[in-house]
Design a protein around this motif. Sequence first.
Motif: not given
Length: 148
Positions: A54-66, A68-70, A99-104, A141-148
């Motif tokens: 319950d302690r906030l320890v990380s954050t990221a921001v996603l910006v829609e660009e067509g 893609r997400f930045k 899930e939202k249909g983004f590819d990159v 990162l091209k989504l759907g082609k994740i090699n982890k």
Amino acid sequence: MNFKFKIIEHGSADWKKAVQIREEVLRKPLGQLFSKKELDEEKNHIHVVGYVKDRLVSTAVLVEEGTRFKMQRVVVLDNLRNKNIGSKMMDFCEAYALEKGFDVIYCHARDSAVNFYLKNGYSKQGNYFNEDGIPHLKMILKLGKINK
């Protein structure tokens, strides 16, 4: 260590905590703070946060660009780095994007973060450039082609 990630609303109490963390880690070492304009521009962005017990320890921001997400303003608290929190947050962001249909997802990685993104399946794109007075490299990162 048990992690939990979620999307939060701009202006919420957790968003304010996330902004504080981002300023501490990303901006203050450069002698900068986020401007009101920068924070107002985040109203239409997706805000991801991570918690440990319950302690906030990380954050990221996603910006829609067509289709893609930045991804920007990615932070894990200094004392919790190298505990897989950042990688798990990347997994969350990637699953959300798919899930939202983004590819990159791409980002402008600080030189100090390039190896983190490489480890998480991102590729280098282009040459280093100056942003906020420090070297950055575009990582993608091209989504759907994740090699982890």
